[in-house]
Scaffold this motif. Structure first.
Motif, PDB file in Angstrom:
ATOM      1  N   MET A  73      39.623 -57.822   5.612  1.00 16.32           N
ATOM      2  CA  MET A  73      40.706 -58.709   6.082  1.00 16.32           C
ATOM      3  C   MET A  73      40.178 -59.773   7.040  1.00 16.32           C
ATOM      4  O   MET A  73      40.570 -60.935   6.978  1.00 16.32           O
ATOM      5  N   HIS A  74      39.301 -59.342   7.954  1.00 15.15           N
ATOM      6  CA  HIS A  74      38.742 -60.316   8.905  1.00 15.15           C
ATOM      7  C   HIS A  74      37.998 -61.425   8.159  1.00 15.15           C
ATOM      8  O   HIS A  74      38.176 -62.610   8.452  1.00 15.15           O
ATOM      9  N   PHE A  75      37.193 -61.026   7.186  1.00 14.31           N
ATOM     10  CA  PHE A  75      36.435 -62.064   6.459  1.00 14.31           C
ATOM     11  C   PHE A  75      37.372 -62.943   5.639  1.00 14.31           C
ATOM     12  O   PHE A  75      37.186 -64.158   5.540  1.00 14.31           O
ATOM     13  N   ALA A  76      38.435 -62.341   5.103  1.00 14.89           N
ATOM     14  CA  ALA A  76      39.411 -63.139   4.347  1.00 14.89           C
ATOM     15  C   ALA A  76      40.123 -64.147   5.252  1.00 14.89           C
ATOM     16  O   ALA A  76      40.568 -65.208   4.809  1.00 14.89           O
ATOM     17  N   ALA A  77      40.215 -63.807   6.549  1.00 12.85           N
ATOM     18  CA  ALA A  77      40.886 -64.714   7.490  1.00 12.85           C
ATOM     19  C   ALA A  77      39.931 -65.734   8.079  1.00 12.85           C
ATOM     20  O   ALA A  77      40.340 -66.575   8.883  1.00 12.85           O
ATOM     21  N   GLY A  78      38.638 -65.637   7.725  1.00 13.72           N
ATOM     22  CA  GLY A  78      37.680 -66.660   8.174  1.00 13.72           C
ATOM     23  C   GLY A  78      36.730 -66.203   9.267  1.00 13.72           C
ATOM     24  O   GLY A  78      36.048 -67.045   9.872  1.00 13.72           O
ATOM     25  N   ALA A  79      36.666 -64.898   9.545  1.00 14.56           N
ATOM     26  CA  ALA A  79      35.732 -64.436  10.583  1.00 14.56           C
ATOM     27  C   ALA A  79      34.303 -64.720  10.151  1.00 14.56           C
ATOM     28  O   ALA A  79      33.980 -64.679   8.963  1.00 14.56           O
ATOM     29  N   ARG A  80      33.437 -65.001  11.160  1.00 11.80           N
ATOM     30  CA  ARG A  80      32.019 -65.197  10.804  1.00 11.80           C
ATOM     31  C   ARG A  80      31.255 -63.881  10.864  1.00 11.80           C
ATOM     32  O   ARG A  80      30.164 -63.756  10.298  1.00 11.80           O
ATOM     33  N   ALA A  81      31.823 -62.874  11.541  1.00 12.61           N
ATOM     34  CA  ALA A  81      31.176 -61.552  11.628  1.00 12.61           C
ATOM     35  C   ALA A  81      32.237 -60.532  12.031  1.00 12.61           C
ATOM     36  O   ALA A  81      33.347 -60.897  12.431  1.00 12.61           O
ATOM     37  N   ILE A  82      31.882 -59.268  11.906  1.00 12.94           N
ATOM     38  CA  ILE A  82      32.756 -58.203  12.424  1.00 12.94           C
ATOM     39  C   ILE A  82      31.924 -57.271  13.310  1.00 12.94           C
ATOM     40  O   ILE A  82      30.707 -57.179  13.149  1.00 12.94           O
TER      41      ILE A  82
END
Ligand code: FAD
Ligand code: SF4
Length: 502
Positions: A395-404
Motif C-alpha cells: 500500500m505504501h508503495f502504491a501511494a508513492g512511498a520511496r521506501a518502507i
C-alpha cells in the motif's frame, strides 16, 4: 455531588447499584441505571483528570493514564504489550474513538458457538448503537482534520483497488491534533469521563476515584457490594479502606484483564473464568515519502479498511505516532538513530490488526491482583500477521512511498519497492515483530452453557445473584472490528435487563 478522594478516612456508602470501572462498559451501564432513577456508585481504580491536565507526551500517558505503565505483556512466545488505561473514563480516554457497528456475522457465530445472540440480539445491539451514535456525536473525520497520512492511505488503497473508508468516530468537531492516545485536551473526543461520568454525578450518583476494588462482597451466592482501599495515583501507596453496599446489584466492568481476576479473588467459582482470552494483535509499517507527511497533524486514526476482515482476517488502519514512540521503533542509537529520526516528518505509520483465532488465559500472580495474560499466536494467525505486513508495504508503495521501514528483526532497516516480497516471506516467529494487543476479548465470556461460559446472555454470572459483568470480557469471539461500540451496546442492554428484573 460527592467525589471521595483517597486521602479521606474509611468510606462507607449505600446505593442501589455499584459499578466497578468507568470505561466503555462500566460508564455505559452506570448512566443507564442512573437515568432510570437508581442510586448508582461508580468505583474506578484510576484517577480523575480534567482533559486540560492530560499529559502531552507518550511517556506521560504511560505514567498518568495507563494500567501498570503499559507494562503488562503477554506471557508466551513473544512479550507483546497488553494496552489498557487506568483512569477515570478507562480506555475510552486513550483510544482513537473509532465507532463501528458489530458485524451481522458475529451474532450468528455467537448463537452457533455459544448459544446466545442470533437475530434478536443483533437487532437490539444495532438499535442501541444507533442511539449511541447520536448521543456520542459519531461523525466522519472532518475533511480539514484528515492529515496527509490518512489521505495517502486512501490513495494507496485506491491504487490497489480495495475498499476503504474515512473513519467515523465519537468525536465532535475533531481538530486533528493527533493526540488521541494521550487523551483529547480539546474535549472533542467523547470519552466516558467527559460525557457520562459527570452525568452520573449530576443525577445523584457517587463516584469514587483512585479506588481499586479488591473484592466483590458476597453473601452466599449473592453480591451485596464491593470493597477495597484508596490508592495514591502517583506513589501507588494504599490509603483508607472503602465499602460500598448495593441492594440491587453489582456490575463488574474492570476490563478483560481485571474483571476475571477480581471475580477470582472474590471467590467466584466457575471453570470458564479467565478462559477464552482473545485479541486483535497488530503492528505497523512506516512508509517514507519525499513530501513531508507530518503524521502528527490530522486525526490520530482517520482512514481504515475492513476489506480483508474475512480473508485473511485483518483490519487496516492509519495511526499517527508521536516522535518518542517512533524512536522506540527505529533501531540503533547515537548518530545513526538521529539520522533515522531526521526522516520523522516524512514517515507515515499504517497498521494492521489481526482477527486472531488463537486463545489464551487470564490469571494472576500468587497473592497479587496483577493480571497474568498467557497468549501466543498460532501458525495460522502468524500467517495472517505476515500477510498484513505485506499488504501495508504494498500500500505504501502504491501511494508513492520511496521506501518502507517494516521493523522486522533480521530484515534490513529500510526496504525499497523491489524488496517488498521479503515481507510476504517474512518470519513467522512472533518474537521477530514488535506488536501490541489493544482490542481484547474474553475472560468472563457469555454463553448458555455454564461449564463453558461465565455469564449468560444478560451478563449475569452463572449461579450467582445480583452479579453482572458488563465489559469486553463477556465477548466470546474476536470481532474483526474495533470493539468499543459493541461493548457499550451490550453494557446498556445488560443494565436495562437489570432494571427490568428489579
Ligand atoms: C490505544 C488504544 C486505542 C484503541 N482504539 C479504539 C478505537 O478507536 N475504537 C474502539 O472501538 N476500540 C478501541 N480500543 C479498544 C477499546 O478502548 C476497549 O476495547 C474498551 O475501552 C474496553 O472497554 P472495557 O469497559 O472493557 O474496559 P476499559 O475501558 O479499559 O475500562 C475498565 C476500567 O476499569 C478500571 N478498573 C480495573 N480494575 C479495577 C478495579 N479493581 N477496581 C476499580 N476499577 C478498576 C480501569 O482503571 C478502567 O478505567 C483501543 C484500545 C487502546 C488501548
Ligand atoms: S485528533 Fe486531536 S482533536 Fe481530534 S479527537 Fe484526537 S485528540 Fe481530539
Amino acid at each position: 455531588m460527592p467525589h471521595v478522594s483517597f486521602r479521606e478516612r474509611r468510606f462507607e456508602g449505600d446505593v442501589d447499584y455499584v459499578v466497578v470501572g468507568s470505561g466503555a462498559g462500566g460508564a455505559a451501564a452506570a448512566v443507564v441505571l442512573a437515568r432510570a432513577g437508581a442510586k448508582v456508585a461508580l468505583v474506578e481504580a484510576g484517577a480523575w483528570r480534567e482533559p486540560e491536565q492530560y499529559p502531552s507526551s507518550a511517556y506521560g500517558a504511560m505514567r498518568d493514564l495507563m494500567d501498570d505503565w503499559g507494562a503488562t505483556v503477554t506471557m508466551g512466545r513473544a512479550l507483546w504489550p497488553v494496552v489498557q488505561a487506568r483512569t477515570m473514563g478507562g480506555t475510552t480516554v486513550v483510544n482513537s474513538a473509532i465507532a463501528i457497528r458489530t458485524p451481522a456475522d458475529i451474532f450468528t457465530q455467537w448463537e452457533r458457538e455459544h448459544g446466545v445472540g442470533g437475530e434478536g440480539l443483533r437487532d437490539q445491539v444495532w438499535a442501541e448503537q444507533a442511539v449511541l451514535e447520536r448521543e456520542l456525536c459519531v461523525e466522519e473525520v472532518p475533511v480539514g482534520s484528515r492529515g496527509r497520512s490518512n489521505e495517502l492511505a486512501m490513495k494507496g488503497a485506491e491504487a490497489m483497488g480495495f475498499e476503504s473508508h474515512w473513519i467515523r468516530r465519537y468525536a465532535k468537531g475533531c481538530e486533528g491534533t493527533g493526540q488521541c492516545l494521550q487523551g483529547c485536551r480539546k474535549r472533542k473526543k467523547q470519552s466516558t469521563n467527559v460525557v457520562w461520568v459527570p452525568e452520573v454525578m449530576e443525577r445523584g450518583g457517587l463516584v469514587l476515584s483512585c479506588a481499586p476494588v479488591s473484592r466483590v462482597v458476597l453473601e452466599g451466592r449473592r453480591a451485596v457490594g464491593v470493597e477495597g482501599r484508596f490508592q495514591h495515583p502517583a506513589t501507588r501507596e494504599l490509603g483508607a479502606s472503602f465499602l460500598v453496599r448495593a441492594t440491587k446489584g453489582v456490575v463488574v466492568a474492570a476490563s478483560v484483564t481485571h474483571s476475571p481476576v477480581l471475580l477470582m479473588r472474590s471467590g467466584v467459582k466457575n471453570r470458564a473464568l479467565g478462559q477464552f482470552f482473545r485479541a486483535h494483535p497488530g503492528t505497523g509499517v512506516f512508509g517514507v515519502y519525499d513530501e513531508p507527511v507530518d503524521q502528527n497533524v490530522g486525526a490520530t486514526q482517520g482512514w481504515a479498511s475492513t476489506h480483508y476482515r474475512e480473508t485473511p482476517g485483518l483490519k487496516l488502519e492509519t495511526l499517527s505516532v508521536p516522535l518518542e514512540l517512533v524512536a522506540s521503533r527505529f533501531a540503533g542509537g547515537g548518530v545513526e538513530l538521529m539520522k533515522r529520526l531526521g526522516q520523522y516528518r516524512h514517515v507515515a505509520m499504517w497498521c494492521h490488526a489481526v482477527r486472531a483465532e488463537s486463545t489464551g488465559t487470564i490469571g494472576h500472580a500468587p497473592f497479587s491482583s496483577k493480571p497474568v495474560v498467557r497468549y501466543t499466536l498460532n501458525a495460522d494467525d502468524m500467517e495472517r500477521f505476515r500477510q498484513g505486513m505485506y499488504l501495508l508495504g504494498q500500500m505504501h508503495f502504491a501511494a508513492g512511498a520511496r521506501a518502507i521501514i517494516p521493523g522486522i528483526a533480521g530484515l534490513p532497516f529500510q526496504l525499497e519497492a523491489k524488496d517488498v516480497e521479503l515481507l510476504r516471506n517474512g518470519p513467522t516467529d512472533p518474537r521477530k515483530y514488535i506488536a501490541i494487543l489493544s482490542h481484547l476479548f474474553g475472560g468472563c465470556v457469555m454463553g448458555a452453557d455454564p461449564t463453558r461460559s461465565v455469564v449468560d446472555g444478560e451478563g449475569r454470572v452463572h449461579g450467582y445473584e445480583g452479579l453482572v459483568v458488563a465489559d469486553a470480557s463477556v465477548i466470546p469471539t474476536n470481532l474483526g472490528v474495533n470493539p468499543q461500540h459493541t461493548i457499550m451496546a451490550l453494557a446498556r442492554l445488560f443494565a436495562n435487563a437489570m432494571l427490568a428484573r428489579a
